[in-house]
Design a protein around this motif. Sequence first.
Motif, mmCIF file in Angstrom:
data_model
loop_
_atom_site.group_PDB
_atom_site.id
_atom_site.type_symbol
_atom_site.label_atom_id
_atom_site.label_comp_id
_atom_site.label_asym_id
_atom_site.label_seq_id
_atom_site.Cartn_x
_atom_site.Cartn_y
_atom_site.Cartn_z
ATOM 1 N N ILE A 28 -65.063 2.924 119.002
ATOM 2 C CA ILE A 28 -64.155 1.765 118.650
ATOM 3 C C ILE A 28 -63.395 2.000 117.399
ATOM 4 C CG2 ILE A 28 -64.765 -0.521 117.578
ATOM 5 C CD1 ILE A 28 -67.502 -0.564 118.741
ATOM 6 N N TYR A 29 -63.806 2.906 116.587
ATOM 7 C CA TYR A 29 -62.653 3.180 115.525
ATOM 8 C C TYR A 29 -61.286 3.839 116.011
ATOM 9 C CZ TYR A 29 -61.105 4.980 110.971
ATOM 10 O OH TYR A 29 -60.324 5.414 109.768
ATOM 11 N N LEU A 30 -61.624 4.886 116.901
ATOM 12 C CA LEU A 30 -60.570 5.654 117.441
ATOM 13 C C LEU A 30 -59.698 4.709 118.370
ATOM 14 C CD1 LEU A 30 -62.276 9.079 118.526
ATOM 15 C CD2 LEU A 30 -60.729 8.353 116.552
ATOM 16 N N ALA A 31 -60.343 3.582 119.047
ATOM 17 C CA ALA A 31 -59.519 2.734 119.898
ATOM 18 C C ALA A 31 -58.624 1.877 119.182
ATOM 19 C CB ALA A 31 -60.502 1.811 120.550
ATOM 20 N N GLY A 32 -59.203 1.570 117.985
ATOM 21 C CA GLY A 32 -58.054 1.048 117.137
ATOM 22 C C GLY A 32 -57.133 1.496 116.495
ATOM 23 N N GLN A 33 -57.373 3.110 116.281
ATOM 24 C CA GLN A 33 -56.271 3.894 115.801
ATOM 25 C C GLN A 33 -55.428 3.953 117.041
ATOM 26 O OE1 GLN A 33 -58.091 7.507 114.297
ATOM 27 N NE2 GLN A 33 -57.378 7.011 112.263
ATOM 28 N N TRP A 34 -55.928 4.203 117.972
ATOM 29 C CA TRP A 34 -54.692 4.320 119.207
ATOM 30 C C TRP A 34 -53.905 3.311 119.446
ATOM 31 C CZ3 TRP A 34 -54.077 1.464 123.811
ATOM 32 C CH2 TRP A 34 -53.477 1.993 124.681
ATOM 33 N N LEU A 35 -54.423 1.858 119.289
ATOM 34 C CA LEU A 35 -53.600 0.590 119.273
ATOM 35 C C LEU A 35 -52.567 0.630 118.265
ATOM 36 C CD1 LEU A 35 -53.192 -2.057 120.753
ATOM 37 C CD2 LEU A 35 -54.924 -2.985 119.373
ATOM 38 N N GLY A 36 -52.792 0.958 116.986
ATOM 39 C CA GLY A 36 -52.127 1.057 115.865
ATOM 40 C C GLY A 36 -51.094 2.007 116.195
ATOM 41 N N TYR A 37 -51.441 3.207 116.844
ATOM 42 C CA TYR A 37 -50.414 4.194 117.076
ATOM 43 C C TYR A 37 -49.325 3.539 118.006
ATOM 44 C CZ TYR A 37 -52.461 8.101 114.400
ATOM 45 O OH TYR A 37 -52.946 8.627 113.426
ATOM 46 N N ARG A 38 -49.754 3.067 119.046
ATOM 47 C CA ARG A 38 -49.058 2.537 120.277
ATOM 48 C C ARG A 38 -48.114 1.204 119.663
ATOM 49 N NH1 ARG A 38 -47.275 5.554 123.168
ATOM 50 N NH2 ARG A 38 -46.917 4.115 124.774
ATOM 51 N N LEU A 39 -48.639 0.671 118.874
ATOM 52 C CA LEU A 39 -47.889 -0.546 118.284
ATOM 53 C C LEU A 39 -46.485 0.107 117.463
ATOM 54 C CD1 LEU A 39 -50.666 -3.095 117.114
ATOM 55 C CD2 LEU A 39 -49.129 -3.165 119.259
ATOM 56 N N SER A 40 -46.741 1.216 116.772
ATOM 57 C CA SER A 40 -45.948 1.712 115.893
ATOM 58 C C SER A 40 -44.844 2.606 116.738
ATOM 59 C CB SER A 40 -46.323 2.360 114.749
ATOM 60 O OG SER A 40 -47.101 3.391 115.199
ATOM 61 N N GLY A 41 -45.115 2.680 118.089
ATOM 62 C CA GLY A 41 -44.271 3.623 118.876
ATOM 63 C C GLY A 41 -44.549 4.827 118.882
ATOM 64 N N SER A 42 -45.927 5.184 118.405
ATOM 65 C CA SER A 42 -46.295 6.702 118.509
ATOM 66 C C SER A 42 -46.871 7.014 119.582
ATOM 67 C CB SER A 42 -47.209 6.874 117.207
ATOM 68 O OG SER A 42 -46.586 6.684 115.922
ATOM 69 N N GLN A 43 -47.135 8.462 119.939
ATOM 70 C CA GLN A 43 -47.547 8.880 121.082
ATOM 71 C C GLN A 43 -48.881 9.766 120.777
ATOM 72 O OE1 GLN A 43 -45.082 11.470 123.651
ATOM 73 N NE2 GLN A 43 -46.664 11.801 125.094
ATOM 74 N N VAL A 44 -50.043 9.432 121.203
ATOM 75 C CA VAL A 44 -51.052 10.361 120.810
ATOM 76 C C VAL A 44 -50.951 11.610 121.439
ATOM 77 C CG1 VAL A 44 -53.616 10.350 120.893
ATOM 78 C CG2 VAL A 44 -52.485 8.219 120.349
ATOM 79 N N VAL A 45 -51.223 12.832 120.732
ATOM 80 C CA VAL A 45 -51.219 13.950 121.418
ATOM 81 C C VAL A 45 -52.513 14.629 121.083
ATOM 82 C CG1 VAL A 45 -48.790 14.113 121.011
ATOM 83 C CG2 VAL A 45 -50.208 14.981 119.251
ATOM 84 N N LEU A 46 -53.518 14.312 120.564
ATOM 85 C CA LEU A 46 -54.729 14.801 120.084
ATOM 86 C C LEU A 46 -55.867 13.870 119.911
ATOM 87 C CD1 LEU A 46 -55.578 18.106 118.402
ATOM 88 C CD2 LEU A 46 -56.787 16.013 117.416
ATOM 89 N N VAL A 47 -56.961 13.734 120.750
ATOM 90 C CA VAL A 47 -58.151 12.972 120.442
ATOM 91 C C VAL A 47 -59.230 14.142 120.100
ATOM 92 C CG1 VAL A 47 -59.718 11.337 121.328
ATOM 93 C CG2 VAL A 47 -57.376 11.419 121.996
ATOM 94 N N ALA A 48 -59.720 13.945 118.913
ATOM 95 C CA ALA A 48 -60.676 14.839 118.411
ATOM 96 C C ALA A 48 -62.088 14.137 118.063
ATOM 97 C CB ALA A 48 -60.326 15.336 116.981
ATOM 98 N N GLY A 49 -63.084 14.746 118.434
ATOM 99 C CA GLY A 49 -64.359 14.205 118.109
ATOM 100 C C GLY A 49 -65.350 15.055 117.363
ATOM 101 N N PHE A 50 -66.451 15.245 117.792
ATOM 102 C CA PHE A 50 -67.343 16.171 116.823
ATOM 103 C C PHE A 50 -67.367 17.440 117.634
ATOM 104 C CE2 PHE A 50 -68.928 11.623 116.584
ATOM 105 C CZ PHE A 50 -68.835 11.520 115.222
ATOM 106 N N ARG A 51 -66.648 18.330 116.994
ATOM 107 C CA ARG A 51 -66.366 19.795 117.445
ATOM 108 C C ARG A 51 -66.007 19.692 118.822
ATOM 109 N NH1 ARG A 51 -69.721 23.908 115.204
ATOM 110 N NH2 ARG A 51 -68.456 25.064 116.651
#
Length: 337
Positions: A28-51
């Motif tokens: 949920i937290y990462l989904a919120g970050q993704w939306l924030g990036y998209r609203l600012s015109g940024s393109q996600v290039v890495l999604v990191a989890g646990f290891r």
Amino acid sequence: MQVAGQFLATIGWLGLALIVSELVATGIYLAGQWLGYRLSGSQVVLVAGFRYQIARVTGHWHWQRPLTSYPHLVALPPTDAKRFNYASICFSGGLFSLLTVIISLVTVAQVTVTFNLWLMVAVIWIWVNTLKAGQLLPMMLHGRPTGALDFKTARTSSAALTAAYVTQLAAATTVMTGSVASLPVDAILMPTGGDRQNYLVVRQAWVTLQWGLQHSLSLPDLLTGLDRLAPSFNTLPPADLAIYVDATIYWNLIANRTGAQIIGWYQDTGLQRLRQRYTPLTQYKLQAAYTWRVDHQEAQALALIDRGLIQAKRVAAMTEVEWLKALRTKIQTSGKD
């Protein structure tokens, strides 16, 4: 025995609830970050989890397993810096978690429950999301500043906000290409009016040093730049401090400046734990340089480099690969002299 069995079963279910809550709340937290990036015109290039992480390298998505990781996203900011909305980036993840907490509280309030296992599961779920909303997890527990502190630090000056943009651009470029060498010149120029004690500005100064090194910056110039970072060490978040101390020790060792302070920093137990936690990949290079320059064990140093190359190639850390190869060549050449 029956009571003991019920107790163990309860503990097991609560442990499972904690693990599942952490994983789902992180999503949920990462989904919120993704939306924030998209609203600012940024393109996600890495999604990191646990290891584990998925990175966009040379235009294609690759599955990676770094030596250490924490849940976060890295995004390429918009070309137009005016579209860079740092508030949405800093707070969007926490906002999603906060909305989850509110919805969960309203839902629990609508249901009549007694104090039983399910109520405890609900408490765990709400508590984990509350921590996420405060950005205590995964940021503060990993020695990194919260989004709120990042935002506050960026607002202190225009130079700090510029540094936030540049360092995000550098992080995304490093994911995609393995280095910061392709950054445009205007991105690595330090803005005027910056405060050396502002850790965002110090991060940009570090990006400038990395860029310069990859464009044949001379070693004396690099060491001078590292010396300028040193007065800000006590104001840096632990994750940044580990990176800069690591580099300061390494490049001084390469220059054969094995003074008491450098050796002391390398051997300091607290700094060793800090470096091993936040910069495990670069430890191969650092240990090899120390083993070569101080212990004079060339064979052992070369073995460390070989192990480091395996790990660096696994996560496409091309800068690290180049520096490890350069160190290997330097050691082998010195042995023939």
